[in-house]
Design a protein around this motif. Sequence first.
Motif, short mmCIF file in Angstrom:
data_model
loop_
_atom_site.label_atom_id
_atom_site.label_comp_id
_atom_site.label_asym_id
_atom_site.label_seq_id
_atom_site.Cartn_x
_atom_site.Cartn_y
_atom_site.Cartn_z
N GLN A 464 0.82 -1.21 0.00
CA GLN A 464 0.00 0.00 0.00
C GLN A 464 0.85 1.26 0.00
OE1 GLN A 464 -2.76 -0.30 3.28
NE2 GLN A 464 -4.10 -1.71 2.16
N PHE A 465 0.28 2.33 -0.55
CA PHE A 465 0.98 3.61 -0.62
C PHE A 465 1.22 4.16 0.78
CE2 PHE A 465 1.01 8.24 -1.95
CZ PHE A 465 2.21 8.15 -2.65
N GLY A 466 0.20 4.20 1.61
CA GLY A 466 0.31 4.53 3.02
C GLY A 466 0.71 5.97 3.31
N SER A 467 0.71 6.30 4.62
CA SER A 467 1.09 7.65 5.04
C SER A 467 2.54 7.95 4.72
CB SER A 467 0.85 7.80 6.55
OG SER A 467 -0.51 7.63 6.85
N ASP A 468 3.39 6.91 4.80
CA ASP A 468 4.80 7.13 4.48
C ASP A 468 4.98 7.55 3.03
OD1 ASP A 468 5.47 6.46 7.05
OD2 ASP A 468 5.96 4.36 6.58
N GLY A 469 4.19 6.95 2.16
CA GLY A 469 4.26 7.33 0.74
C GLY A 469 3.81 8.76 0.52
N VAL A 470 2.77 9.18 1.27
CA VAL A 470 2.27 10.55 1.13
C VAL A 470 3.31 11.56 1.60
CG1 VAL A 470 0.52 12.17 1.92
CG2 VAL A 470 -0.14 9.83 1.37
N LEU A 471 3.81 11.36 2.83
CA LEU A 471 4.75 12.33 3.40
C LEU A 471 6.09 12.29 2.68
CD1 LEU A 471 3.95 11.86 7.20
CD2 LEU A 471 3.10 13.62 5.63
N GLY A 472 6.50 11.11 2.25
CA GLY A 472 7.76 11.01 1.51
C GLY A 472 7.71 11.72 0.17
#
Length: 511
Positions: A464-472
């Motif tokens: 999943q893209f997830g919060s880490d993907g968003v913030l990164g």
Amino acid sequence: MNTAFDKMSVLAVDDNRTNLHILQVFLKKLGHDVLLAENGEQAVQRFLEHQPDLVLLDIMMPVMDGFEAARRIKAACRDKWVPIIFLSALNRDENLVEGLEAGADDYLTKPINFVVLEAKLRSMQRSLAMQQSAAIALERLRAISDNVLDAIVTAGMDGRILTVNRATERIFGRPAREMVGQSFTLLLPEVFTGEGDNGRDGACRLATFKGHDREGIALHADGRQFPVEIGVSEVAIDQEKLFVGVVRDISQRKRAEQQLQQNATLLQAYFDHSQSEQQLAVRLMEKLLHRPGLRDPRLRYQVMATENFSGDIVAASRSPEGRFYALLADATGHGLAAAISVLPVLALFYRMTRLNRTIRELVVEINQQLRESMPIGRFVAATVVCLDEISLDGEIWVGGTPEAYLLDAEGRPVTRFQSENLALGILDSDEIDCQPRSFRWAPGSQLLMYSDGLLEASDGEGCQFGSDGVLGAIAGTPAATRFQALEQALAQHLGNSPAADDVSLMLIDCP
């Protein structure tokens, strides 16, 4: 196979267990026996083991898709007709054509209209009953006529009839005495008319049909014409050469082919009508969704629908007093049903923001409207924001959607606004906390909001893209290109895999 078609044995195939359960309940309610499979390979195995009467088949499945499964099932049927109805969200012309070429007998797009499905099942029941009745009658006739149903006619080299069997009398409606001695053209005038070489009536014409079957038109004694299939062989008996013609009445097969063609025509007309209605609905929804407020220069947004319609919506508006409002909402499900669910939310949002209402008033009114109008199990998660660009004060309410972020000029999260409330439409307004959180922002700040479809977007390996993907994706990016960077990161993560749920996101410049 059933001995009567008051109920059928139905194989339902879908990789979505919820869809399978719904189909199982529906089919059992209609009185049918139900077999279940979760992919194409399992469907073929179930079919070979249990020989069901009918197959309801999804297209997009793991291990083996519906098209290949249909081809294998049809190959295993041999001379028995087992109807296959495709149930799929794919509704383009090429999907329909490929399905029919793979062996499908009918096609129904998702979400399934169960009234239409029940009608199709009843139609298939009647066809199967007719098929079974014909099969039973065929077996009886074979027993009575020593396993010979076709007309067998022998003729001399001059093309004149020597002998006929009882099936010939039945098929052509003539007693044997009226046929023996007559030219073969008496029975098959269109195929064998005209004189052959050396003036022999029909003889050489018969010879040209040796070794292969051919369709033609036969003539009944009452003047009625009917389609037949003719095969001719040449044999020698006591050094005398004879023609042996096998004539099969294919009226029933032609009627079945015509019925199938009519069904295909009706299916195409239904599909075209459905497409037209969907296009009209898309235009109406676009007009309702794309309001002028979304063209605000401080706002960037994206909505990615998994179908023609999205259960995610975004909205923006300015009050006459200059306050900026934004809404991101996510209804349960996706497609047309979810899109319709959020229309009351849009109408209330735009009406109340024009009146400069507070966030609390917005939340209370929208929640009450959904409680009164939505069926049980349907609700709308939402993030609602109001920015006062004069005082630099903001308010935000998050219910059921993922956390929102207040970002600084470098793209770092300064404040995280978690969902502290249930989605709208679940509880009465006096049971939920409708009070928003207040915040202030520094120059260059931005507010980021998104639906859970963004976090759950998975690549080909299920990651999943997830919060880490968003913030990164946004960390260290300039404010002007931050939204584009997030879009590109999501597209790169998905690759060729479509998002499983509707995706929406908003990025608002705080002045």
